[in-house]
Motif scaffolding. Structure first.
Motif, PDB file in Angstrom:
ATOM      1  N   PHE A  25      -2.731 -22.090 -66.183  1.00 15.37           N
ATOM      2  CA  PHE A  25      -2.639 -20.707 -65.784  1.00 15.37           C
ATOM      3  C   PHE A  25      -3.605 -19.885 -65.783  1.00 15.37           C
ATOM      4  N   ALA A  26      -4.618 -19.902 -66.911  1.00 15.19           N
ATOM      5  CA  ALA A  26      -5.750 -19.181 -66.796  1.00 15.19           C
ATOM      6  C   ALA A  26      -6.764 -19.368 -65.617  1.00 15.19           C
ATOM      7  N   SER A  27      -6.699 -20.796 -65.261  1.00 16.26           N
ATOM      8  CA  SER A  27      -7.670 -21.029 -63.938  1.00 16.26           C
ATOM      9  C   SER A  27      -6.930 -20.442 -62.731  1.00 16.26           C
ATOM     10  N   ILE A  28      -5.590 -20.440 -62.569  1.00 17.00           N
ATOM     11  CA  ILE A  28      -4.996 -20.351 -61.318  1.00 17.00           C
ATOM     12  C   ILE A  28      -4.945 -18.632 -61.147  1.00 17.00           C
ATOM     13  N   MET A  29      -4.184 -18.240 -62.175  1.00 17.49           N
ATOM     14  CA  MET A  29      -3.905 -16.799 -62.219  1.00 17.49           C
ATOM     15  C   MET A  29      -5.170 -15.571 -62.586  1.00 17.49           C
ATOM     16  N   GLY A  30      -5.727 -16.158 -64.006  1.00 19.46           N
ATOM     17  CA  GLY A  30      -6.552 -15.308 -64.407  1.00 19.46           C
ATOM     18  C   GLY A  30      -7.957 -15.262 -63.660  1.00 19.46           C
ATOM     19  N   LEU A  88      -3.388 -30.032 -54.927  1.00 19.87           N
ATOM     20  CA  LEU A  88      -4.026 -28.931 -54.140  1.00 19.87           C
ATOM     21  C   LEU A  88      -5.074 -28.247 -54.705  1.00 19.87           C
ATOM     22  N   GLY A  89      -5.342 -28.375 -55.951  1.00 18.32           N
ATOM     23  CA  GLY A  89      -6.558 -27.891 -56.585  1.00 18.32           C
ATOM     24  C   GLY A  89      -7.575 -28.702 -56.182  1.00 18.32           C
ATOM     25  N   ALA A  90      -7.548 -30.222 -56.041  1.00 16.14           N
ATOM     26  CA  ALA A  90      -8.633 -30.940 -55.225  1.00 16.14           C
ATOM     27  C   ALA A  90      -9.081 -30.441 -53.803  1.00 16.14           C
ATOM     28  N   GLY A  91      -7.893 -30.098 -53.068  1.00 14.83           N
ATOM     29  CA  GLY A  91      -7.771 -29.671 -51.728  1.00 14.83           C
ATOM     30  C   GLY A  91      -8.722 -28.519 -51.663  1.00 14.83           C
ATOM     31  N   VAL A  92      -8.425 -27.594 -52.356  1.00 13.80           N
ATOM     32  CA  VAL A  92      -8.766 -26.183 -52.443  1.00 13.80           C
ATOM     33  C   VAL A  92     -10.253 -26.263 -52.694  1.00 13.80           C
ATOM     34  N   ALA A  93     -10.587 -27.326 -53.612  1.00 12.43           N
ATOM     35  CA  ALA A  93     -12.218 -27.369 -53.975  1.00 12.43           C
ATOM     36  C   ALA A  93     -12.923 -27.901 -52.786  1.00 12.43           C
ATOM     37  N   ALA A  94     -12.326 -29.139 -52.098  1.00 10.62           N
ATOM     38  CA  ALA A  94     -12.900 -29.648 -50.996  1.00 10.62           C
ATOM     39  C   ALA A  94     -12.962 -28.617 -49.922  1.00 10.62           C
ATOM     40  N   LEU A  95     -12.113 -27.856 -49.535  1.00  9.53           N
ATOM     41  CA  LEU A  95     -12.308 -26.823 -48.633  1.00  9.53           C
ATOM     42  C   LEU A  95     -13.286 -25.947 -48.633  1.00  9.53           C
ATOM     43  N   TYR A  96     -13.281 -25.566 -50.108  1.00  6.50           N
ATOM     44  CA  TYR A  96     -14.608 -24.752 -50.376  1.00  6.50           C
ATOM     45  C   TYR A  96     -15.751 -25.046 -50.391  1.00  6.50           C
ATOM     46  N   VAL A  97     -16.225 -26.390 -50.577  1.00  7.94           N
ATOM     47  CA  VAL A  97     -17.362 -26.987 -50.346  1.00  7.94           C
ATOM     48  C   VAL A  97     -17.858 -27.213 -49.091  1.00  7.94           C
ATOM     49  N   ALA A  98     -16.616 -27.372 -48.179  1.00 13.93           N
ATOM     50  CA  ALA A  98     -16.908 -27.791 -46.694  1.00 13.93           C
ATOM     51  C   ALA A  98     -16.841 -26.465 -46.036  1.00 13.93           C
ATOM     52  N   GLY A 106      -6.395 -19.971 -48.365  1.00 13.38           N
ATOM     53  CA  GLY A 106      -5.599 -19.213 -49.024  1.00 13.38           C
ATOM     54  C   GLY A 106      -4.204 -19.785 -49.125  1.00 13.38           C
ATOM     55  N   ALA A 107      -3.717 -20.474 -47.978  1.00 15.78           N
ATOM     56  CA  ALA A 107      -2.494 -21.309 -48.194  1.00 15.78           C
ATOM     57  C   ALA A 107      -2.584 -22.324 -49.267  1.00 15.78           C
ATOM     58  N   LEU A 108      -3.579 -23.111 -49.343  1.00 19.13           N
ATOM     59  CA  LEU A 108      -3.605 -24.092 -50.401  1.00 19.13           C
ATOM     60  C   LEU A 108      -3.363 -23.229 -51.748  1.00 19.13           C
ATOM     61  N   GLY A 111      -0.106 -22.302 -52.566  1.00 16.68           N
ATOM     62  CA  GLY A 111       0.647 -23.113 -53.039  1.00 16.68           C
ATOM     63  C   GLY A 111       0.327 -23.552 -54.591  1.00 16.68           C
ATOM     64  N   CYS A 112      -0.806 -23.369 -55.122  1.00 16.10           N
ATOM     65  CA  CYS A 112      -1.046 -23.313 -56.658  1.00 16.10           C
ATOM     66  C   CYS A 112      -0.054 -22.574 -57.360  1.00 16.10           C
ATOM     67  N   ILE A 113      -0.106 -21.344 -56.753  1.00 18.66           N
ATOM     68  CA  ILE A 113       0.450 -20.244 -57.535  1.00 18.66           C
ATOM     69  C   ILE A 113       1.975 -20.284 -57.542  1.00 18.66           C
ATOM     70  N   LEU A 114       2.474 -20.666 -56.277  1.00 17.13           N
ATOM     71  CA  LEU A 114       3.915 -21.014 -56.461  1.00 17.13           C
ATOM     72  C   LEU A 114       4.369 -22.052 -57.372  1.00 17.13           C
ATOM     73  N   LEU A 115       3.807 -23.279 -57.289  1.00 15.06           N
ATOM     74  CA  LEU A 115       4.154 -24.467 -57.993  1.00 15.06           C
ATOM     75  C   LEU A 115       3.828 -23.685 -59.527  1.00 15.06           C
ATOM     76  N   LEU A 116       2.810 -23.309 -59.933  1.00  8.88           N
ATOM     77  CA  LEU A 116       2.805 -22.628 -61.380  1.00  8.88           C
ATOM     78  C   LEU A 116       3.800 -21.819 -61.657  1.00  8.88           C
ATOM     79  N   GLN A 117       4.231 -20.933 -60.937  1.00  7.20           N
ATOM     80  CA  GLN A 117       5.466 -20.128 -61.225  1.00  7.20           C
ATOM     81  C   GLN A 117       6.656 -20.680 -61.435  1.00  7.20           C
ATOM     82  N   LEU A 118       6.646 -21.910 -60.719  1.00  9.33           N
ATOM     83  CA  LEU A 118       8.031 -22.648 -60.463  1.00  9.33           C
ATOM     84  C   LEU A 118       7.882 -23.532 -62.020  1.00  9.33           C
TER      85      LEU A 118
END
Length: 400
Positions: A25-30, A88-98, A106-108, A111-118
């Motif tokens: 939660f700290a990573s995704i929202m904070g 999703l976390g791994a995908g976001v990191a890969a996109l950021y680096v590339a 933003g979509a990925l 998705g992290c935020i959506l699943l976290l809240q679920l």
């Protein structure tokens, strides 16, 4: 059998689940603002990502609760969420680096935020269901361990993002939820996966039937939505608040860690607190402190005073994060307990949506002071509604 685990053992295992969840939660929202600003989003764009994910999550939370109460079971639902967040976390990191397309990033991340809240009501229900089925577990102490983990993660990420860059945010999302899956594997849920503690009682069906059974709870949800609107401003735009007072991401991490440590006393002591003062009273106390923290944040002239304001987290979020779980478990029939947690979590989600949209727009058009002042007014309205709607449980309450 695992069902016969001692209270300390079961509490420790559940504390591991809460710890890894709140680190995520700290990573995704904070650190959403830190990462998304660095990726190229505006404040309004950040608000749109968080709000869009929140709206989808609000629609899906009752569905997820029904599945968890049915044949899918709580643990299988949480396993699925963890797998999604790791990927999703791994995908976001890969996109950021590339340096991939911003809209996909933003979509990925959304998705992290959506699943976290679920996951939030499901993780809470893992503890309450174990207790309702006869397990011996100190829910408040386990939740307190989650806040310690949040504080450590927030402090550490504040330093890491400053020294190693924003890519550390999605990398830690992926790693944290992989660890949560491992903790979940070691956690016994008494009575098996499916159903609820009520045995054959599946509770209410539609949302309208649920609200007819618990009408004052429906009013309470309106109040808590307004409270969480202001809370979302403080959480999702902490980086911008700290910047407006002369700080950086390092100071942001320190402030978040201080707030998390201040949550600990009521979490660890709530079982004793609720024996002396009814849970509905603690809900009202928490509502008042939500608004007080927003107002004092607006008045804080610099980072040092802003650090001091974090002590108000103790009686605001520190109380309500535990009191709301106790309150719902006391108020609801057992067949409705997971649904109650999901509907309550919807207010956190909807508050996040409103706070993200309004906060992003206000920040870009009116500045931080106006944003905090306007949302203090919304939070005050929420406090008044919570004061009016909170009610005594029918059975006098029980300690988790």
């Amino acid at each position: 059998m695992v069902f016969m685990c001692g209270k300390g053992t079961l509490t420790l295992r559940y504390a591991c689940i809460q710890s890894f969840f709140w680190m995520g939660f700290a990573s995704i929202m904070g650190f959403a603002s830190v990462f998304l600003l660095d990726a190229g989003f505006s404040n309004a764009g950040i608000g749109a990502v968080i709000a869009g994910a929140g709206m989808l999550s609000a629609l899906l939370q009752p569905v997820a609760a029904s599945l968890a109460e049915g044949r899918w079971g709580l643990k299988r639902m949480v396993y699925g969420v963890c797998a999604g967040l790791t990927g999703l976390g791994a995908g976001v990191a890969a996109l950021y680096v590339a340096d991939g397309p911003l809209w996909i990033t933003g979509a990925l991340y959304g998705g992290c935020i959506l699943l976290l809240q679920l996951a939030l009501p499901l993780v809470n229900a893992l503890g309450t269901e174990a207790i309702n089925r006869g397990g011996r577990l100190n829910w408040g102490a386990a939740r307190g361990a989650g806040s310690i983990a949040y504080a450590v993660m927030a402090w550490g990420l504040g330093l890491l993002t400053k020294s190693a860059g924003a890519v550390t945010v999605p990398l830690l999302i992926a790693g944290g939820f992989a660890l949560l899956s491992a903790a979940l594997a070691a956690y016994p849920l008494p009575g098996g996966e499916g159903g609820t503690a009520a045995g054959g009682d599946r509770g209410t069906g539609s949302p309208m039937e649920f609200l007819r059974r618990y009408p004052r709870f429906g009013v309470l949800l309106i109040g808590t939505t307004l409270l969480y609107t202001g809370h979302a401003i403080l959480n999702n735009y902490t980086f911008q608040i700290v910047q407006s007072k002369g700080g950086s991401s390092a100071e942001m991490g320190t402030a978040a860690a201080l707030a998390a440590f201040c949550e600990l006393p009521p979490m660890f002591l709530f079982a004793a607190m609720v024996r002396r003062v009814r849970c509905d009273v603690w809900m009202r106390v928490a509502g008042a402190f939500f608004t007080l923290k927003l107002f004092c944040t607006w008045l804080a002239p610099g980072v040092t005073v802003f650090y001091g304001v974090q002590v108000l987290q103790m009686m605001g979020w520190g109380v309500i994060s535990v009191a709301s779980v106790f309150y719902i478990n006391e108020l609801m029939d057992k067949g409705d307990a997971i649904k109650g947690q999901a509907y309550y979590t919807m207010t956190i989600t909807l508050g996040t949506v409103l706070g993200s949209l309004a906060g992003g727009w206000l920040l870009d058009t009116a500045g931080m002071d106006a944003t905090l002042l306007y949302t203090s007014g919304a939070s005050l309205a929420g406090t008044v509604i919570v004061f009016a709607a909170a009610q005594r449980s029918r059975d006098g309450g029980k300690v988790l």
